[in-house]
Design an enzyme around this catalytic site. Structure first.
Site, PDB file in Angstrom:
ATOM      1  N   SER A   1       0.786  -1.224   0.000  1.00  0.00           N
ATOM      2  CA  SER A   1       0.000   0.000   0.000  1.00  0.00           C
ATOM      3  C   SER A   1       0.824   1.283   0.000  1.00  0.00           C
ATOM      4  O   SER A   1       1.622   1.509  -0.887  1.00  0.00           O
ATOM      5  CB  SER A   1      -0.971  -0.043   1.172  1.00  0.00           C
ATOM      6  OG  SER A   1      -1.838   1.042   1.109  1.00  0.00           O
ATOM      7  N   HIS A   2       0.654   2.077   1.048  1.00  0.00           N
ATOM      8  CA  HIS A   2       1.290   3.386   1.127  1.00  0.00           C
ATOM      9  C   HIS A   2       2.709   3.305   1.692  1.00  0.00           C
ATOM     10  O   HIS A   2       3.380   4.317   1.820  1.00  0.00           O
ATOM     11  CB  HIS A   2       0.439   4.283   2.029  1.00  0.00           C
ATOM     12  CG  HIS A   2       0.171   3.608   3.350  1.00  0.00           C
ATOM     13  ND1 HIS A   2      -0.650   2.515   3.468  1.00  0.00           N
ATOM     14  CD2 HIS A   2       0.662   3.846   4.573  1.00  0.00           C
ATOM     15  CE1 HIS A   2      -0.670   2.122   4.722  1.00  0.00           C
ATOM     16  NE2 HIS A   2       0.111   2.906   5.422  1.00  0.00           N
TER      17      HIS A   2
ATOM     18  N   ASP B   1      -2.408   6.443  -3.437  1.00  0.00           N
ATOM     19  CA  ASP B   1      -1.271   5.790  -2.787  1.00  0.00           C
ATOM     20  C   ASP B   1      -0.658   4.690  -3.658  1.00  0.00           C
ATOM     21  O   ASP B   1      -1.003   4.551  -4.827  1.00  0.00           O
ATOM     22  CB  ASP B   1      -1.706   5.206  -1.438  1.00  0.00           C
ATOM     23  CG  ASP B   1      -2.665   4.046  -1.621  1.00  0.00           C
ATOM     24  OD1 ASP B   1      -3.377   4.019  -2.641  1.00  0.00           O
ATOM     25  OD2 ASP B   1      -2.698   3.149  -0.761  1.00  0.00           O
TER      26      ASP B   1
ATOM     27  N   ASP C   1      -1.021   1.468  -4.058  1.00  0.00           N
ATOM     28  CA  ASP C   1      -1.847   0.504  -4.794  1.00  0.00           C
ATOM     29  C   ASP C   1      -3.178   1.086  -5.260  1.00  0.00           C
ATOM     30  O   ASP C   1      -4.055   0.345  -5.717  1.00  0.00           O
ATOM     31  CB  ASP C   1      -2.075  -0.758  -3.956  1.00  0.00           C
ATOM     32  CG  ASP C   1      -2.796  -0.478  -2.653  1.00  0.00           C
ATOM     33  OD1 ASP C   1      -2.664   0.637  -2.126  1.00  0.00           O
ATOM     34  OD2 ASP C   1      -3.508  -1.372  -2.158  1.00  0.00           O
TER      35      ASP C   1
ATOM     36  N   ASP D   1      -5.769   2.569  -3.723  1.00  0.00           N
ATOM     37  CA  ASP D   1      -7.063   2.510  -3.036  1.00  0.00           C
ATOM     38  C   ASP D   1      -7.318   3.713  -2.128  1.00  0.00           C
ATOM     39  O   ASP D   1      -8.447   3.977  -1.743  1.00  0.00           O
ATOM     40  CB  ASP D   1      -7.260   1.176  -2.290  1.00  0.00           C
ATOM     41  CG  ASP D   1      -6.145   0.869  -1.320  1.00  0.00           C
ATOM     42  OD1 ASP D   1      -5.240   1.716  -1.159  1.00  0.00           O
ATOM     43  OD2 ASP D   1      -6.171  -0.229  -0.722  1.00  0.00           O
ATOM     44  N   ARG D   2      -6.271   4.459  -1.803  1.00  0.00           N
ATOM     45  CA  ARG D   2      -6.484   5.636  -0.946  1.00  0.00           C
ATOM     46  C   ARG D   2      -6.603   6.910  -1.765  1.00  0.00           C
ATOM     47  O   ARG D   2      -6.182   6.946  -2.921  1.00  0.00           O
ATOM     48  CB  ARG D   2      -5.304   5.805   0.009  1.00  0.00           C
ATOM     49  CG  ARG D   2      -5.158   4.650   0.963  1.00  0.00           C
ATOM     50  CD  ARG D   2      -4.051   4.958   1.954  1.00  0.00           C
ATOM     51  NE  ARG D   2      -3.975   3.879   2.933  1.00  0.00           N
ATOM     52  CZ  ARG D   2      -3.510   4.027   4.158  1.00  0.00           C
ATOM     53  NH1 ARG D   2      -3.060   5.198   4.560  1.00  0.00           N
ATOM     54  NH2 ARG D   2      -3.482   3.018   4.994  1.00  0.00           N
TER      55      ARG D   2
ATOM     56  N   LYS E   1     -11.505  -0.135  -1.153  1.00  0.00           N
ATOM     57  CA  LYS E   1     -11.603   1.313  -1.279  1.00  0.00           C
ATOM     58  C   LYS E   1     -10.976   1.699  -2.613  1.00  0.00           C
ATOM     59  O   LYS E   1     -10.189   0.942  -3.177  1.00  0.00           O
ATOM     60  CB  LYS E   1     -10.946   2.008  -0.096  1.00  0.00           C
ATOM     61  CG  LYS E   1      -9.512   1.623   0.194  1.00  0.00           C
ATOM     62  CD  LYS E   1      -9.118   2.204   1.537  1.00  0.00           C
ATOM     63  CE  LYS E   1      -7.659   2.002   1.872  1.00  0.00           C
ATOM     64  NZ  LYS E   1      -7.348   0.683   2.426  1.00  0.00           N
TER      65      LYS E   1
HETATM   66  C1  G16 Z   1      -5.301  -0.673   5.234  1.00  0.00           C
HETATM   67  C2  G16 Z   1      -6.707  -1.123   5.339  1.00  0.00           C
HETATM   68  C3  G16 Z   1      -7.574   0.021   5.782  1.00  0.00           C
HETATM   69  C4  G16 Z   1      -7.044   0.614   7.062  1.00  0.00           C
HETATM   70  C5  G16 Z   1      -5.608   1.013   6.863  1.00  0.00           C
HETATM   71  C6  G16 Z   1      -4.931   1.530   8.122  1.00  0.00           C
HETATM   72  O1  G16 Z   1      -5.183   0.261   4.212  1.00  0.00           O
HETATM   73  O2  G16 Z   1      -7.182  -1.607   4.105  1.00  0.00           O
HETATM   74  O3  G16 Z   1      -8.861  -0.470   5.936  1.00  0.00           O
HETATM   75  O4  G16 Z   1      -7.797   1.708   7.451  1.00  0.00           O
HETATM   76  O5  G16 Z   1      -4.873  -0.089   6.429  1.00  0.00           O
HETATM   77  O6  G16 Z   1      -4.739   0.504   8.993  1.00  0.00           O
HETATM   78  P1  G16 Z   1      -3.836   0.639  10.279  1.00  0.00           P
HETATM   79  O7  G16 Z   1      -4.391   1.804  11.049  1.00  0.00           O
HETATM   80  O8  G16 Z   1      -3.999  -0.672  10.963  1.00  0.00           O
HETATM   81  O9  G16 Z   1      -2.419   0.929   9.836  1.00  0.00           O
HETATM   82  P2  G16 Z   1      -4.082   0.104   3.090  1.00  0.00           P
HETATM   83  O10 G16 Z   1      -4.323   1.265   2.182  1.00  0.00           O
HETATM   84  O11 G16 Z   1      -2.775   0.178   3.844  1.00  0.00           O
HETATM   85  O12 G16 Z   1      -4.318  -1.231   2.489  1.00  0.00           O
END
Ligand code: G16
Length: 542
Positions: free
Chosen positions: A112-113, A276, A278, A280-281, A375
């Protein structure tokens, strides 16, 4: 030919908030990725002859693991694997392909990010046939399997050129390399009025989209510049790079600061957005105004009917517990259900599948709808554009009017990153132990009304998820939430979510941190953040 390879378990393959995320060198250990992939397959049944969708955000090690997934899918009896060209698939695009082609499921390679590169982060996530992240009962089964695994199966296949679109055979299985963008862009065109958006850009509307050298670059240029006619150069940093150009592909005010600065500058475009690693954000910034993800969710829900896909109204709205209550008042006004889930998109899947919610969102810059089961950053941008096209007002006017109607939820998240894990756990434990004694006490001039550890009872399948974040509610509706991140790869990240509801429009123009100052002080007092972490201030404030 298929080989069965003996292996020994690793004890650290517990999927977090969103799949297994570790540093690249951890994934590069012999058998590490193979063990986890085989554990996924072992935790599932009934996929013989079926389709598996595979793709990732293009980060370092993506191609190698795609090769392993293909060879292992063949050996385990899948009928076909569909791969994005170059190994690229944004997370929402992967979700769409799974649904559109009725795949058994999909494997998404992303952290992800988080940053990418030889010493940075990598991740593997399994998505089920509804296109959404595997629910906890599956991730628990994968983890259980990973602790016992003794062997994995892999087919001897030659080199497959995943850069060439077309179908090839590998280990007795079909491998189809597809255009990663087309199906997704078509889906967006079916949800939104592209003609109206083209007119918006024709009228001189200016936008800046920052793909942060991550996966959305090819999607954004196709949709905004080619299909909608936005000026060339609207999309910046659009070439996906294995190390994201050395940056964190995290669309927040720290890592997308250049976009923020541009949007606050004298010649700012009308609208700024970023996505981000991937895809989704999303980050939304108007000329001179940053829109918090919590406000963005509320605004999108309140105005969704401007887009053809939502003209019939919303079935309901869902948000993660730490997300502000701004969307709650929209749901109330619309007369639809509001569901509060734990952090993690996987918890929205059941609500979406059951038709109970149409739009979902999280404070962590994620918003999406029932069109996929992830998302979706570009979807959020397109819905924002649709609202701007329909209302012909600036982002700032739209936000200010929204607050005037519903009240404003001042909101901020303070992150303490890479804290010693034992110290972070001690902080949470100490908090848990004193929860019962907190109600009725005064801290920094604020009276605590209730305090609990959030537990979620899924209204669809009845499953229960406990210890999902500690909530301290103050008299008047303000609150502070503490939880540990489930997506970090080193040490622990403490997240503190701070929120105050302000109904009075005369008090909507305050600086966010100033408006929350007493709650921020109370959070430290209650949890002993400085005492436990040794940190004087958060590493990231959003
Ligand atoms: C993932 C989840 C999200 C979550 C985020 C933050 O996002 O898909 O639902 O809100 O992590 O999670 P945490 O607070 O546990 O770090 P992504 O974009 O990283 O896949």
């Amino acid at each position: 030919m298929t080989r069965t390879v003996s292996t020994t378990p690793f004890d650290d393959q517990k999927p977090g908030t969103s799949g297994l995320r570790k540093k690249v060198p951890v994934f590069q250990q012999p058998n590490y990725a193979e063990n986890f992939i085989q554990s996924i397959f072992d935790a599932l049944s009934g996929f013989g002859g079926r389709l598996l969708v595979v793709g990732g955000d293009g980060r370092y090690y993506n191609r190698e693991v795609i090769g392993k997934v293909i060879a292992m899918a063949a050996a385990n009896g899948f009928g076909k694997v569909m791969v994005g060209q170059g190994g690229i698939l944004s997370t929402p695009a992967a979700s769409h392909l799974i649904r559109k082609y009725k795949a058994f499921g999909g494997i998404i390679l992303s952290a992800s990010h988080n940053p990418g590169g030889p010493r940075q982060d990598f991740g593997i996530k399994y998505n089920a046939g509804n296109g959404g992240p595997a629910p906890e009962k599956i991730t628990d089964a994968i983890y259980a399997r990973s602790k016992e695994i003794r062997e994995y199966r892999i087919a001897e296949i030659g080199e497959i050129d995943i850069d060439i679109i077309g179908t090839v055979e590998a280990g007795g299985m079909e491998v189809e390399i597809v255009d990663p963008v087309r199906d997704y862009a078509d889906l967006m065109e079916s949800l939104f009025d592209f003609e109206a958006l083209r007119k918006l850009f024709e009228s001189g509307f200016r936008m800046r989209f920052d793909a942060m050298h991550a996966v959305t670059g090819p999607y954004a240029t196709e949709i905004f510049e080619r299909r909608l006619g936005a000026a060339p150069g609207t999309c910046r940093n659009f070439r996906p790079l294995p190390d994201f150009g050395g940056h964190h592909p995290d669309p927040n005010l720290v890592h997308a600061k250049h976009l923020y600065d541009e949007m606050m500058g004298p010649d700012a475009p009308d609208f700024g957005a970023a996505s981000d690693g991937d895809g989704d954000r999303n980050l939304i910034i108007g000329k001179g105004i940053f829109v918090t993800p919590s406000d963005s969710l509320a605004l999108l829900a309140a105005n969704a009917t401007v887009a053809p896909a939502y003209t019939g109204g919303l079935a309901g709205i869902a948000r993660s517990m730490p997300t502000s209550g701004a969307a709650d008042r929209v749901a109330q006004k619309l007369g639809v259900g509001l569901y509060e889930t734990p952090t993690g998109w996987k918890f929205f899947g059941n609500l979406l599948d059951a038709g109970m919610a149409t739009i979902c969102g999280e404070e962590s810059a994620g918003t999406g709808s029932s069109h996929v089961r992830e998302k979706d950053g570009l979807w959020a941008v397109l819905l924002w554009l649709s609202i701007l096209a329909a209302r012909r007002e600036s982002v700032s006017e739209i936000v200010t009017k929204h607050w005037a109607t519903y009240g404003r939820n001042y909101y901020s998240r303070h992150d303490y990153e890479e804290v010693d894990a034992a110290a972070a756990n001690a902080l949470m434990e100490e908090l848990r132990e004193k929860l019962a004694s907190l109600p009725g006490t005064q801290v920094c001039g604020l009276k605590i009304e209730t305090a609990d550890d959030f537990a979620y009872h899924d209204p669809v399948d009845g499953s229960v998820s406990v210890q999902q974040g500690i909530r301290i509610l103050f008299e008047g509706g303000s609150r502070v939430v503490f939880r540990l991140s489930g997506t970090g790869t080193s040490g622990a990240t403490l997240r503190v979510y701070i929120e105050r509801y302000e109904p009075d429009a005369a008090r909507h123009g305050l600086d966010t941190q100033a408006a929350l100052a007493d709650l921020i002080a109370a959070a430290d007092e209650i949890a002993g953040i400085r005492r436990h972490t040794g940190r004087e201030r958060p590493s990231v404030i959003t």
